[in-house]
Design a protein around this motif. Structure first.
Motif, PDB file in Angstrom:
ATOM      1  N   ALA A  27       0.825  -1.212   0.000  1.00 41.00           N
ATOM      2  CA  ALA A  27       0.000   0.000   0.000  1.00 41.00           C
ATOM      3  C   ALA A  27       0.860   1.263   0.000  1.00 41.00           C
ATOM      4  CB  ALA A  27      -0.927   0.005   1.208  1.00 41.00           C
ATOM      5  N   ALA A  28       2.065   1.155   0.569  1.00 43.35           N
ATOM      6  CA  ALA A  28       2.987   2.297   0.604  1.00 43.35           C
ATOM      7  C   ALA A  28       3.809   2.404  -0.671  1.00 43.35           C
ATOM      8  CB  ALA A  28       3.907   2.182   1.813  1.00 43.35           C
ATOM      9  N   GLY A  29       3.587   1.481  -1.598  1.00 50.05           N
ATOM     10  CA  GLY A  29       4.262   1.563  -2.890  1.00 50.05           C
ATOM     11  C   GLY A  29       5.424   0.618  -3.091  1.00 50.05           C
ATOM     12  N   ALA A  30       5.698  -0.242  -2.112  1.00 51.01           N
ATOM     13  CA  ALA A  30       6.813  -1.178  -2.258  1.00 51.01           C
ATOM     14  C   ALA A  30       6.430  -2.363  -3.148  1.00 51.01           C
ATOM     15  CB  ALA A  30       7.248  -1.681  -0.880  1.00 51.01           C
ATOM     16  N   LYS A  31       7.438  -2.970  -3.732  1.00 45.83           N
ATOM     17  CA  LYS A  31       7.255  -4.204  -4.509  1.00 45.83           C
ATOM     18  C   LYS A  31       7.610  -5.363  -3.582  1.00 45.83           C
ATOM     19  CE  LYS A  31      10.244  -2.622  -7.476  1.00 45.83           C
ATOM     20  NZ  LYS A  31      11.155  -2.481  -8.625  1.00 45.83           N
ATOM     21  N   VAL A  32       6.614  -6.195  -3.278  1.00 45.43           N
ATOM     22  CA  VAL A  32       6.754  -7.144  -2.184  1.00 45.43           C
ATOM     23  C   VAL A  32       6.877  -8.590  -2.668  1.00 45.43           C
ATOM     24  CG1 VAL A  32       5.775  -7.952  -0.007  1.00 45.43           C
ATOM     25  CG2 VAL A  32       5.386  -5.597  -0.743  1.00 45.43           C
ATOM     26  N   ALA A  33       7.865  -9.288  -2.103  1.00 49.68           N
ATOM     27  CA  ALA A  33       8.023 -10.728  -2.303  1.00 49.68           C
ATOM     28  C   ALA A  33       7.694 -11.424  -0.996  1.00 49.68           C
ATOM     29  CB  ALA A  33       9.448 -11.060  -2.734  1.00 49.68           C
ATOM     30  N   LEU A  34       6.777 -12.384  -1.054  1.00 46.23           N
ATOM     31  CA  LEU A  34       6.338 -13.113   0.126  1.00 46.23           C
ATOM     32  C   LEU A  34       7.051 -14.470   0.169  1.00 46.23           C
ATOM     33  CD1 LEU A  34       3.937 -11.195  -0.904  1.00 46.23           C
ATOM     34  CD2 LEU A  34       2.511 -12.519   0.622  1.00 46.23           C
ATOM     35  N   LEU A  35       7.841 -14.680   1.201  1.00 42.79           N
ATOM     36  CA  LEU A  35       8.573 -15.933   1.368  1.00 42.79           C
ATOM     37  C   LEU A  35       7.890 -16.741   2.460  1.00 42.79           C
ATOM     38  CD1 LEU A  35      10.544 -14.060  -0.111  1.00 42.79           C
ATOM     39  CD2 LEU A  35      12.400 -14.996   1.275  1.00 42.79           C
ATOM     40  N   ASP A  40       0.872 -21.847  -0.969  1.00 42.95           N
ATOM     41  CA  ASP A  40      -0.467 -21.557  -1.490  1.00 42.95           C
ATOM     42  C   ASP A  40      -1.016 -20.264  -0.909  1.00 42.95           C
ATOM     43  OD1 ASP A  40      -0.357 -23.818  -3.001  1.00 42.95           O
ATOM     44  OD2 ASP A  40      -1.616 -25.043  -1.685  1.00 42.95           O
ATOM     45  N   LYS A  41      -0.861 -20.080   0.417  1.00 41.16           N
ATOM     46  CA  LYS A  41      -1.338 -18.854   1.045  1.00 41.16           C
ATOM     47  C   LYS A  41      -0.574 -17.645   0.533  1.00 41.16           C
ATOM     48  CE  LYS A  41      -3.040 -20.758   5.414  1.00 41.16           C
ATOM     49  NZ  LYS A  41      -2.925 -20.727   6.891  1.00 41.16           N
ATOM     50  N   ALA A  42       0.729 -17.804   0.384  1.00 40.76           N
ATOM     51  CA  ALA A  42       1.550 -16.704  -0.109  1.00 40.76           C
ATOM     52  C   ALA A  42       1.174 -16.342  -1.549  1.00 40.76           C
ATOM     53  CB  ALA A  42       3.024 -17.072  -0.017  1.00 40.76           C
TER      54      ALA A  42
END
Length: 253
Positions: A27-35, A40-42
């Protein structure tokens, strides 16, 4: 640090405080990678946020190396790494069935403390070569401890030891990484309403809430996430463990 366009890694990003943090950073504009080991949830959350999901066991050096490389291929090198992966396995040192299994103790330390250090060391290694931002900042690592690091309850020996280790890691890591412009900050949440509370009955939750001074409720993952964003934006925060707990002090039991 201005988060717009910055690449961020969030471990344990598929649920709980990790998921809330991923949402807030995006929401703050970052590009996010979920580890996350729960891929499946990620993946479901990454699709919603326009990020990427990467299966990753934080205790594995090769897994984290691969995950950081995959995230960099998608978004560029990470400027922010947030360690939310963890377990809260309970067990008395000596219970009805005898002493706590050494493997059970080791597993909690491996995931919570060694996993945190594993991500910290590899993320910092990538950040050190980035172009400096304002104040010479190259990156930020936010770790997750717990108020149990300071007043662990009965049955929390492994958990409290793992979180106490994260608290102890914070200042020396910040001092060492200062030379390359990487900040290290730890957040020690109190009683946060995450899936870890799902197995507790109402009476047990009410008893825990009673020990909170104000506000008299469980914390929300979104409140943890807001603090992560503030830490990222406030470059003067460094080398500190911040309690986020409504002034709770855990009782003995």
């Amino acid at each position: 640090m201005d988060l717009k366009g910055k690449a961020a890694l969030v471990t344990g990003g598929g649920s709980g405080m990790g998921a809330a943090t991923a949402r807030a950073l995006a929401a703050a504009g970052a590009k996010v990678a979920l580890l996350d080991v729960q891929e499946d949830k990620a993946k479901a959350l990454a699709a919603e946020l326009g990020g990427v999901a990467i299966a990753c066991d934080v205790t594995s050096a090769s897994d984290v190396e691969r995950a950081i490389a995959a995230a960099a291929a998608a978004h560029g090198p990470a400027r922010i790494a947030v360690n939310c992966a963890g377990v809260a396995t309970a067990g008395r040192i000596v219970g009805k069935d005898g002493p706590l299994s050494l493997d059970a103790f080791r597993k909690v330390i491996e995931i919570n403390l060694i996993g945190t250090f594993n991500v910290l060391r590899l993320a910092a290694a990538g950040m050190q070569s980035l172009e400096p931002l304002a104040d010479g900042e190259r990156g930020l690592i936010v770790n997750t401890a717990s108020v149990a690091a300071f007043e662990g309850q009965v049955g929390q020996a492994a958990y409290a030891a793992s979180k106490g280790g994260i608290v102890g890691l914070t200042l020396p890591a910040a001092r060492e990484l200062a030379r390359v412009g990487v900040r290290v900050v730890t957040i020690a949440p109190g009683l946060i309403e995450t899936p870890l509370f799902a197995g507790l009955n109402e009476a047990a939750v009410a008893s825990l809430v009673e020990s909170t001074v104000y506000p008299k409720r469980l914390g929300k993952p979104e409140e943890f996430a807001k603090l992560v964003v503030h830490v990222a934006e406030n470059v003067l925060l460094n080398g500190e463990t911040i309690r986020l707990d409504g002034a709770v002090r855990l009782n003995v039991k």
